[in-house]
Structure formats: C-alpha cells, structure tokens
Enzyme design. Sequence first.
Site, PDB file in Angstrom:
ATOM      1  N   HIS A  82      -6.700  -9.677   8.428  1.00 25.33           N
ATOM      2  CA  HIS A  82      -5.265  -9.395   8.562  1.00 25.33           C
ATOM      3  C   HIS A  82      -5.059  -7.962   9.038  1.00 25.33           C
ATOM      4  O   HIS A  82      -5.779  -7.059   8.615  1.00 25.33           O
ATOM      5  CB  HIS A  82      -4.549  -9.589   7.220  1.00 25.33           C
ATOM      6  CG  HIS A  82      -4.362 -11.029   6.843  1.00 25.33           C
ATOM      7  ND1 HIS A  82      -3.298 -11.475   6.106  1.00 25.33           N
ATOM      8  CD2 HIS A  82      -5.104 -12.131   7.117  1.00 25.33           C
ATOM      9  CE1 HIS A  82      -3.389 -12.790   5.929  1.00 25.33           C
ATOM     10  NE2 HIS A  82      -4.481 -13.203   6.532  1.00 25.33           N
ATOM     11  N   PRO A 132      -1.839  -5.740 -10.190  1.00 22.52           N
ATOM     12  CA  PRO A 132      -2.372  -6.430  -8.996  1.00 22.52           C
ATOM     13  C   PRO A 132      -1.603  -6.148  -7.704  1.00 22.52           C
ATOM     14  O   PRO A 132      -2.077  -6.487  -6.630  1.00 22.52           O
ATOM     15  CB  PRO A 132      -2.258  -7.906  -9.379  1.00 22.52           C
ATOM     16  CG  PRO A 132      -1.218  -7.972 -10.436  1.00 22.52           C
ATOM     17  CD  PRO A 132      -1.273  -6.676 -11.169  1.00 22.52           C
ATOM     18  N   LYS A 140      -5.992  -3.697  -5.467  1.00 21.59           N
ATOM     19  CA  LYS A 140      -7.070  -2.706  -5.516  1.00 21.59           C
ATOM     20  C   LYS A 140      -8.221  -3.051  -6.455  1.00 21.59           C
ATOM     21  O   LYS A 140      -9.301  -2.474  -6.345  1.00 21.59           O
ATOM     22  CB  LYS A 140      -6.499  -1.341  -5.974  1.00 21.59           C
ATOM     23  CG  LYS A 140      -5.625  -0.633  -4.995  1.00 21.59           C
ATOM     24  CD  LYS A 140      -6.417   0.062  -3.913  1.00 21.59           C
ATOM     25  CE  LYS A 140      -5.769  -0.134  -2.597  1.00 21.59           C
ATOM     26  NZ  LYS A 140      -6.364  -0.776  -1.547  1.00 21.59           N
ATOM     27  N   TYR A 148      -3.234   1.035   1.166  1.00 23.38           N
ATOM     28  CA  TYR A 148      -3.474  -0.409   1.072  1.00 23.38           C
ATOM     29  C   TYR A 148      -4.820  -0.793   1.668  1.00 23.38           C
ATOM     30  O   TYR A 148      -5.575  -1.546   1.062  1.00 23.38           O
ATOM     31  CB  TYR A 148      -2.332  -1.170   1.760  1.00 23.38           C
ATOM     32  CG  TYR A 148      -2.294  -2.638   1.416  1.00 23.38           C
ATOM     33  CD1 TYR A 148      -1.557  -3.093   0.320  1.00 23.38           C
ATOM     34  CD2 TYR A 148      -3.000  -3.564   2.162  1.00 23.38           C
ATOM     35  CE1 TYR A 148      -1.531  -4.444  -0.010  1.00 23.38           C
ATOM     36  CE2 TYR A 148      -2.989  -4.914   1.845  1.00 23.38           C
ATOM     37  CZ  TYR A 148      -2.253  -5.346   0.748  1.00 23.38           C
ATOM     38  OH  TYR A 148      -2.228  -6.681   0.425  1.00 23.38           O
TER      39      TYR A 148
HETATM   40  C1  DHB Z   1      -3.519 -11.462  -3.715  1.00 21.68           C
HETATM   41  C2  DHB Z   1      -3.483 -10.805  -4.917  1.00 21.68           C
HETATM   42  C3  DHB Z   1      -2.876  -9.580  -4.997  1.00 21.68           C
HETATM   43  O1  DHB Z   1      -2.834  -8.932  -6.167  1.00 21.68           O
HETATM   44  C4  DHB Z   1      -2.305  -8.985  -3.881  1.00 21.68           C
HETATM   45  O2  DHB Z   1      -1.705  -7.786  -3.996  1.00 21.68           O
HETATM   46  C5  DHB Z   1      -2.364  -9.635  -2.688  1.00 21.68           C
HETATM   47  C6  DHB Z   1      -2.975 -10.886  -2.602  1.00 21.68           C
HETATM   48  C7  DHB Z   1      -4.170 -12.788  -3.628  1.00 21.68           C
HETATM   49  O3  DHB Z   1      -4.555 -13.330  -4.669  1.00 21.68           O
HETATM   50  O4  DHB Z   1      -4.291 -13.318  -2.528  1.00 21.68           O
END
Ligand code: DHB
Length: 408
Positions: free
Chosen positions: A72, A309, A313, A401
């Site tokens: 991506h 989440p 990271k 990111y």
């Molecule tokens: C996913 C999990 C994340 O915490 C995030 O920020 C982006 C994607 C995932 O499980 O795909």
Amino acid sequence: MRTQVGIVGGGPAGLVLSHLLDRQGIESVVLELRSRDRLESEVRAGVLEQATVDLLNELGVGRRMEREGAVHHGIELRFDRKGHRIPLSDLTAGREIVLYGQHEVVKDLVEARLAAGGPMIFEAAATSMHDLDTTTPRIRFRRGAYLDLEAGGIRFREDAEEEEELTCDFIAGCDGFFGVSRPSIPERLRTEYERTYPYGWFGVLVEAPPSSEELIYTLHERGFALISTRSAEIQRMYFQCDPKDSTDRWSDEQIWEELQARTETIDSTSLNEGPILEKTIVPMRSFVCDPMQHGRLFLAGDAAHIVTPTGAKGMNLAVRDVRNLAEALAAWYETGKTSLLDSYSDVCVRRAWKAQRFSWWMTSMLHRHPDDDGFQYNLQLAELGYVTSSEAAATSLAENYVGQAFEE
Ligand code: DHB
C-alpha cells in the site's frame, strides 16, 4: 537443558530473535505457551512497516509475504462523510507498507524455524526465572500447558510432566503483556507507565471483496471505524465499542449497520458485505515498562510495551526491539563487549515512547470520547482538517506511519 539464549514466547518478537541469532551462529530455545495450531491462528494486526518487510526478506522468510501481501502507498482519513488520501509513499521518498496478517508472519517464521531444526517447544509454560543477575540465568518451565481464558489463566493437562529447567547465558522475555518475564524484574527496580481507554475495538474478519484499495480510518459521530484487508477474499474491519461489551450481543446485521453508518460518504458508497467469520473485542491500552532489562534478562515486544492499535505499530516495534537485542548479543559473543547490551533498554524505551506518542495521537484524533460535549469532537475535526490539508502535517503522519529505516 542448556542453551545460549532462552527465548520465552514464540510470537513475532521471539521468533524473529531466534532467526537473527541463528544467523549469527548463536543457539536458542523458544518456549511457547500455546499449541502450534493456536499460535498460528490467532488473528492480530496486519500492517508491516517497510523495515519489517525488509528484515523478513533478509531472514529468508518473506517469500509468501511477497506473493500474498498487498503493498500500500497511502491511507484514507474519512470524516464529515468525505475521504481524504494521505499519500504515504509520496511524502516519505517512496517508503511503503505491506498488509499481511501477523499470524501469517508467525506461520512463516515457525515453519522456517522448525525446518532449521528449532528448537521450539510448544505448550510449554515458563513458570519462573532465577539467578538473573548471574552468568547462568535459569528459566523454569513445564510442558503440557494450555490457556484457559474462562478459568483465567494457564492450566496443565493431567499427564503434564514435572517442571524442567533451561539454563542460559541470556534470557529474552518475549512473552507478551501477561507473561512471567516482566514481573521477574523486581518491582522496586522497574517503573510501569500505563493508560487505559474508555473504549475498545470490535474487530471482525469478513468474507467479502475489498471495499477500498487502501485502508480507511474514519471518525464519525458514532465513533471510530477502520476498514482494512487481508486478501482479495478476506477483509478486516473494526469499530470503536465499549471495552466491556460482548461480541455475543451483536448480530451480524447490527455489525454491518454500524460499520456502514460510520463509513458512509456523501456520494453514498457503501462497504461490500459478506459472512462474518470471526468477532473479537480488542482492548485499548498504552503501557511502557522502564527499564526493559535486568541482569541477563531482556524484555522485547508486548512484554515491555503496548501501544494502542491505531498507529499499527505493535508488531513493528517488537521487531525493532529484537533487532537491537540480537545485535547486542552478537557483539557480546564475538568480542565480549557489553556496551550494546548495557544500552539496550535506553534505546528501546526511547523508541517505545516515540511510538506511544504517535499511537496516542492517532487514537485521540480518531475516537469519540464518551463524556465529550462536542468540544473535543470539533477539535478532532479541526485536527483531521489540518492533517489532510497541510503537506507538513500529512508528512508528519506519513513518516511515523511508515516508520524509519533501521538505525545503524
Ligand atoms: C490493522 C490493524 C491496525 O491496528 C491498524 O492500525 C491498521 C490495520 C489490521 O488489522 O489490518
């Protein structure tokens, strides 16, 4: 039993470490509480920073990821019913992320580890650690263990054998937030910083075609939602929920209604729906343990720090920890030099706080705060407006990111 490095925990941190050590000719034993099946089927996050991807390739375990993972180059921030693209790669000199489930990474690492002769012991619970401040630290463990979440912890099968001992030169504590490693550092010698949040994530795995080419992070009056992907057939989606909620209370219809409402846009594009294969509630926690080492015990990954989440990271940070640890151990075995081991915690804790800041910022910007009277929400919309209209602000998000290259 004796080994050079005893690794407690066979998640991404422990497994990557065992591979890195093997490459340096250093022997290790991985103890993992779960069965191989259970370990390989736990659905977790799925965003790999470029540095993580590069390392997995370097270790020779990236072939399936290269084939099945999706590269991506941007993400979408959606608010006020409009989407705004953050062109991650354009803003970071071409760096990219790969979407590939953490349990797929684990599968690849386990397979390669066992093919190389392991050793990796499944269903083995580390029960205590001893002599950490000597040159022969020991791990006590017992085979025949399983996790009984309803009974609240580790249980042993009736035919489980007696406790055994693994004597090591060093111990790597890669056994997650609830493991035995961190509490093995005397309480008076560590400080724990923690924040819990009045919300969690309701996560679903669905069988449907992707709804978007890129990840969508959205803030809506009803709260946060995230549209992610695993493959052309399987999608991963989350929405902010009460952390005490239960997945049983939600019908598939209600889940789709919530996800559709939160991601709705002015041109009424909607999500592709399909059967819901799995539902889980993910708690939100920020946590740092300082220091991450004591004597010859070194913590890595979730045993030492948890990030929310939202910044994706967690696994990437764990991989960075063990990369430092492997380098420090290799230097010690080669030359007896202790400087990298001595500074391990300082380097990792500083990096963990940097990841905390970013994850906390993303989390605060994108979630509804339960007691908000609207002031906070309008600030969040202003922040999102700024991030999506100023190249400087978007660059700040993008570089955090996608993550930096590994420091030398
Ligand atoms: C996913 C999990 C994340 O915490 C995030 O920020 C982006 C994607 C995932 O499980 O795909």
